[in-house]
Design a protein around this motif. Sequence first.
Motif, PDB file in Angstrom:
ATOM      1  N   ALA A 100       0.843  -1.198   0.000  1.00 27.14           N
ATOM      2  CA  ALA A 100       0.000   0.000   0.000  1.00 27.14           C
ATOM      3  C   ALA A 100       0.878   1.248   0.000  1.00 27.14           C
ATOM      4  O   ALA A 100       0.850   2.049   0.946  1.00 27.14           O
ATOM      5  N   TRP A 108      -4.819   2.502   6.119  1.00 23.97           N
ATOM      6  CA  TRP A 108      -5.017   1.271   5.352  1.00 23.97           C
ATOM      7  C   TRP A 108      -5.832   0.292   6.172  1.00 23.97           C
ATOM      8  O   TRP A 108      -5.690   0.194   7.377  1.00 23.97           O
ATOM      9  N   ARG A 173      -7.629   2.005   1.245  1.00 25.97           N
ATOM     10  CA  ARG A 173      -7.074   3.236   1.803  1.00 25.97           C
ATOM     11  C   ARG A 173      -8.236   4.188   2.039  1.00 25.97           C
ATOM     12  O   ARG A 173      -8.876   4.670   1.080  1.00 25.97           O
TER      13      ARG A 173
END
Length: 395
Positions: A100, A108, A173
């Motif tokens: 990520a 996240w 996210r």
Amino acid sequence: MGEGNEGAARLLDRGKQAPGLSDQQVEAARKLIGVWLRRDVHLPAIYEPISLHDIRRWAQYSVGDDNPLFSTTDYGKGSVWGTNIAPPTFLYTIDSGIVAPGLPGVQWIFAGGTFEHSKPVRVGDTISAKARLIDVVEKSGRSVERFISQVGEVIYSNQAGEQVSRYVGEIFRIPRARSGAGFRFEKEPRNNGEPYRYTDDELEEIAAAYRNEMRRGAEARYYEDVAIGEELPVLFKGPLTLVDIVGFYAGRRTVYNVLKLAFQERDRHPHNVYYSPSTHVPCHPAAGHFDVEIAREIGMPGAYDQGWQRINWAGHLMTNWAGDMGFVRRVGGRVTKPNLVGDLTKLTGKVTGKQIVDGEALVDVEWWGTNQRGEKNCSGTAQVRLPSRDISVKL
């Protein structure tokens, strides 16, 4: 005084720690698609020979699985593998699967993931990992108006350079609550948002399920004896407590940094921090898994599990059913509802297909988990290689 770093940047102003999503941030994250990334999600990445202690800790603390195949030397030597092997999700402790990059300060959340295994992980193996981002997609949902899905790929290899597994994971996210664009969960209408209170009878049912948990073990489950539509025995997990969550962390090789190391990490990643409104103490946002205040800043109704835990439990469901001679070729799924402290998850599944492929007897399974309110909170699929009475089929 010793060595110091007087030139280090000040900790990030707390007013900047919860940004919303901007188009520029999203575009910057997209530019990272296909790039092999450094792996410092949890420092340091540890690529050392795997001990039985490593496997035992993961199985018992992180999964809640007391199968002696994962914990007892003599039992492993007497198995078809000739040694102890690791549970299907053990590789999470080598590399978390979190891919990520970019979007600093945007929380996240684990959405799901799938392991595709080529070989078992054995005591003495040294496993390394490399990872890259393979997709970035903008999404919207009932609980959050705008969020980003980042899909990552992790390749795990052993000391001989052989690929052991491929993992594909999805991370959401989502802006934190303070940004005004985070999660908005509705209260549970059946109890007005209050914690679920178990009756004595419910607790006795859970205790009985643990006492009588069905594990196939050394008794072979042959491919020929499995029928499409066959149901898997129910596996209980919970009610989830803070001890269960801390135990999950304790079973891992790598975890979040503490004390001095935590402050050093914040120098490297100044956006990856949460400041308590009541104390102004900075800490890692992942503390929301066991701190209600931080959980609510992230947008959760309360302290909640690490989403991987439910993938772990699916792996446990598979190995209990398949027995020690089985090999989980693939296991994965998605978490579909928060699993909060106090929640119970009952996992089960059914056989959906059978085939002989390249000399392997493979069985397809659909699995799912349901909480104490009858709500499905996770689901997925698996594929298991079973022994066959046909000696031409690979074991």
